[in-house]
Design a protein around this motif. Structure first.
Motif, PDB file in Angstrom:
ATOM      1  N   ASP A  23       7.798   6.733  18.675  1.00  0.00           N
ATOM      2  CA  ASP A  23       7.644   6.807  20.115  1.00  0.00           C
ATOM      3  C   ASP A  23       6.160   6.879  20.473  1.00  0.00           C
ATOM      4  O   ASP A  23       5.646   6.053  21.230  1.00  0.00           O
ATOM      5  CB  ASP A  23       8.371   8.057  20.621  1.00  0.00           C
ATOM      6  N   SER A  24       5.463   7.853  19.879  1.00  0.00           N
ATOM      7  CA  SER A  24       4.051   8.060  20.218  1.00  0.00           C
ATOM      8  C   SER A  24       3.120   7.222  19.355  1.00  0.00           C
ATOM      9  O   SER A  24       1.966   7.010  19.703  1.00  0.00           O
ATOM     10  CB  SER A  24       3.696   9.540  20.043  1.00  0.00           C
ATOM     11  N   GLY A  25       3.614   6.759  18.199  1.00  0.00           N
ATOM     12  CA  GLY A  25       2.762   6.012  17.282  1.00  0.00           C
ATOM     13  C   GLY A  25       1.940   6.911  16.365  1.00  0.00           C
ATOM     14  O   GLY A  25       1.259   6.423  15.461  1.00  0.00           O
ATOM     15  N   GLN A  26       1.991   8.220  16.593  1.00  0.00           N
ATOM     16  CA  GLN A  26       1.189   9.147  15.777  1.00  0.00           C
ATOM     17  C   GLN A  26       1.636   9.170  14.316  1.00  0.00           C
ATOM     18  O   GLN A  26       2.831   9.109  14.024  1.00  0.00           O
ATOM     19  CB  GLN A  26       1.315  10.554  16.357  1.00  0.00           C
TER      20      GLN A  26
ATOM     21  N   LYS B  55       5.516   8.402  10.530  1.00  0.00           N
ATOM     22  CA  LYS B  55       5.079   7.770  11.781  1.00  0.00           C
ATOM     23  C   LYS B  55       6.098   8.045  12.887  1.00  0.00           C
ATOM     24  O   LYS B  55       7.280   7.714  12.752  1.00  0.00           O
ATOM     25  CB  LYS B  55       4.947   6.262  11.552  1.00  0.00           C
ATOM     26  N   ASN B  56       5.629   8.661  13.980  1.00  0.00           N
ATOM     27  CA  ASN B  56       6.478   8.862  15.150  1.00  0.00           C
ATOM     28  C   ASN B  56       6.560   7.532  15.905  1.00  0.00           C
ATOM     29  O   ASN B  56       5.555   7.015  16.393  1.00  0.00           O
ATOM     30  CB  ASN B  56       5.873   9.959  16.036  1.00  0.00           C
TER      31      ASN B  56
END
Lengths: 429, 429
Positions: A412-415, A409-410
């Protein structure tokens, strides 16, 4: 028992340490790229060493003590005497020029005030064995290289430059006796620091002859190099010193930093040992003491029992600098930059051992990785990851149990991406 | 005036500094990747702080002094009291667990000998707020992570592990009074350090009852965890301590470092404040003192006026470690690695200003660059470049005057390329 820190010292909690490291790491990086090699000495030395040449102010601010062998010692208030000692010890073995830097911790028993503490760090760079003022130019360049690398411009700071050699020649030419020179320097050094009237009074105390004093006062009003020639007349020493200053400004121009640099007759420097070019760097708000200062000290090695070898150098403390960098917003986002790279979280407590293995492999691969001791729900762990400024979360859940897959899980972006464990690690390299 | 350094302190000339930096940089790198954040405190604190819990040996080796305000101060002999003070000051604001590291300079008024100096550097890592021995395992892992990253294997070093909690439980179970425990620990700590006979005599002095003493002697001959259960009988505390040690070894196995780790009943640790798992790391030649030591100290924060919060940590000095790394050849080629990247040389003196511009551009682009102050023939300059361990030489000669081209010489292979100035800099990025 409740214990306090000593007044004038600092505790470096991680957020303070990040600022200190930002400064010290950049000092080192800039020194290395400018061809300086790092050295250091002991935190304490013989007391006598600091009473020799450090000047009255520093000598009166020593933390001195006696060890059980009856030796009189002191915590170092500056590193230049150590440098002189170390260079003298190996003068015949060291290839010249000696270009060295150090980032010593220093202590002075001062009254703590803004920009002055009883314990601080000071960047020192020195070039030993070069007469040419190209060495002085390189020292100034290196100081400016650091400040601009830290994010400051010529709108923020100014390098004020003069010459002790020039001052000595002109004062001699005016008929002021050599014996009283040190006291006169002490007063001239205050020109930019005290009101004009007070400066005039201080000058009266050290130069009683009013015609000599008037000449000095007129000299101290000079604003550019070109005005100096009128004062020097036909005096050879004074004219040579002016030529040297011109050559210095020529070098600074070639190095591309002339927009930072300004001739300033008021720069004299407090310390006794300067003999040539001297300079100080100030922030342009003019509210603070000098950010750094330095100059040529051609007699110091001989004063410490060695050969007479020319030398020039600079010292920049972390206290005034820290205030300037803080004001300019240089320290913003440091905690983000220092955050961990991978936070490993569990969606299923039975995977604790597996998760520990993932953390260990990440660390072994050189990645900053951490995990939660508290455990709890995945949500709680992700919150802890955010608090630790983690860039990525690695989640072990159903995908791991069923297919040996990790959820990445990134933060920052939530991706989120799903990756097989071995693919994840082979991509890390 | 000829000045000497103080006995037991070190001068760090650039080649010594390279070794010190190799160690300190790796300490930092390994700490960060294991999720620790850096902190530091002052070099001196109130003397009383070190007299409180540091143990008699350290308290007797303080460099103490009085400042002009009449404060009794001392140079820090260890950083753990500072850590306790700093954590207590902000205990309600700091998120837990607190995982901190530091690389303090410390001073102890010891008699200088192999592996012991009066001034040294010590890596400290601590985890505060975790009861589980997973925290102890992480501290041990981090220590081993550093040693293996430095190039050492389980053929070079061994982690010896025991438990103060186990020892306290068993000694209590044997009927030894709590009041005398500290002295008994002091003697048991010597088990691996003095001849068997001397150990027996020392034990007699602190345990007069011969049947109790025999039990202790038998216990101290234990060689594996599994043998311990016979001693513990049905004692609940002792059995819990054994379980904890087993769990610790389980964690160390998951972390992949069990081949480094060994149970050793003789590890007791000299300091008064340990309360649980304790460990020391030794080089396998057995000729030197411990490389590092640490353990759990659950009462220390309370002893310093704070809440009772569990804690575990480790300290590793640079003196013994430096000897081991030197012996293993880890420091080889450091000067090559620290050499400059580009040495700018002149084939024609009239190009001095142009060459200075090239040097400046290289430095501004983040490259370690230098040049010759002495000048002289190109051959002489190339020799100086070799002495500075330069990787590449950038030569300004005819090609520069005629076509603005640089000669780039690889100092290792000797290969030369001719590149236009702007192409050279745009390739640097």
């Amino acid at each position: 028992m409740e214990i306090q820190p000593v007044k004038g010292t600092r505790d470096f909690y991680p957020e303070d340490m990040a600022k200190r490291n930002f400064i010290a790491d950049l000092w080192k990086q800039v020194s290395l790229r400018n061809g300086f090699a790092e050295y250091d000495g002991p935190i304490f030395e013989y007391l006598a060493m600091y009473q020799l040449k450090s000047g009255d102010e520093i000598a009166s601010q020593l933390f001195a003590f006696e060890d059980r062998g009856g030796r009189q010692l002191a915590i170092r208030p500056e590193i230049t005497p150590t440098l002189a000692r170390m260079v003298n010890q190996r003068i015949n073995a060291l290839p010249r020029p000696i270009k060295w830097f150090s980032v010593p911790r220093l202590c002075r028993a001062e009254r703590p005030q803004k920009g002055r503490l009883r314990e601080f760090f000071q960047w020192n760079i020195d070039i030993i064995g070069v007469d040419d003022c190209l060495a002085d130019a390189e020292v100034i360049f290196c100081s400016v290289d650091f400040l601009s690398q830290a994010g400051l411009t010529n709108n923020d700071v100014v390098v004020r430059i003069s010459s002790r050699r020039l001052m000595a020649a002109l004062l001699g030419y005016f008929g002021i006796e050599k014996e009283g020179l040190e006291k006169v320097y002490g007063v001239l050094d205050k020109k930019n620091k005290v009101p004009q009237e007070a400066f005039g009074k201080m000058l009266e105390e050290v130069i009683s002859d009013s015609s000599k004093r008037q000449k000095v006062q007129k000299l101290m009003a000079v604003e550019s190099l070109s005005q100096l020639e009128d004062f020097a007349g036909s005096d050879k020493n004074a004219n040579q010193a002016i030529e040297e200053l011109k050559q210095l400004f020529n070098y600074l121009n070639i190095m591309g930093i002339s927009e930072f640099c300004k001739f300033d007759i008021g720069i004299v420097r407090g310390l006794a040992y300067y003999t040539g070019i001297v300079f100080e760097i100030y922030d342009k708000s003019e509210q603070l003491r000098a950010i750094c200062g330095g100059g040529r000290y051609d007699n110091l090695l001989a004063d410490f029992g060695g050969q007479k070898i020319s030398a020039t150098g600079m010292g920049m403390g972390d206290c005034v600098l820290g205030i300037v960098l803080e004001e300019k917003g240089v320290f913003k986002n440091l905690s983000q930059k220092n955050g961990i790279e991978y936070f490993v979280a569990l969606a299923d407590e039975s995977l604790q051992n597996e998760s520990l293995k993932v953390v260990t492999r990440l660390r072994r691969a050189g990645r900053k990785a951490d995990f939660s001791y508290k455990g709890g729900s995945l949500g709680k762990q992700l919150k802890q990851a955010s608090a630790a400024n983690a860039a990525m979360c690695v989640i072990l859940g159903e995908e791991f149990t069923q297919k040996k897959q990790l959820v990445i899980k990134n933060m920052d972006s939530g991706q989120q991406d799903i990756v097989a464990v071995e693919d994840f690690f082979s991509r890390l390299g």
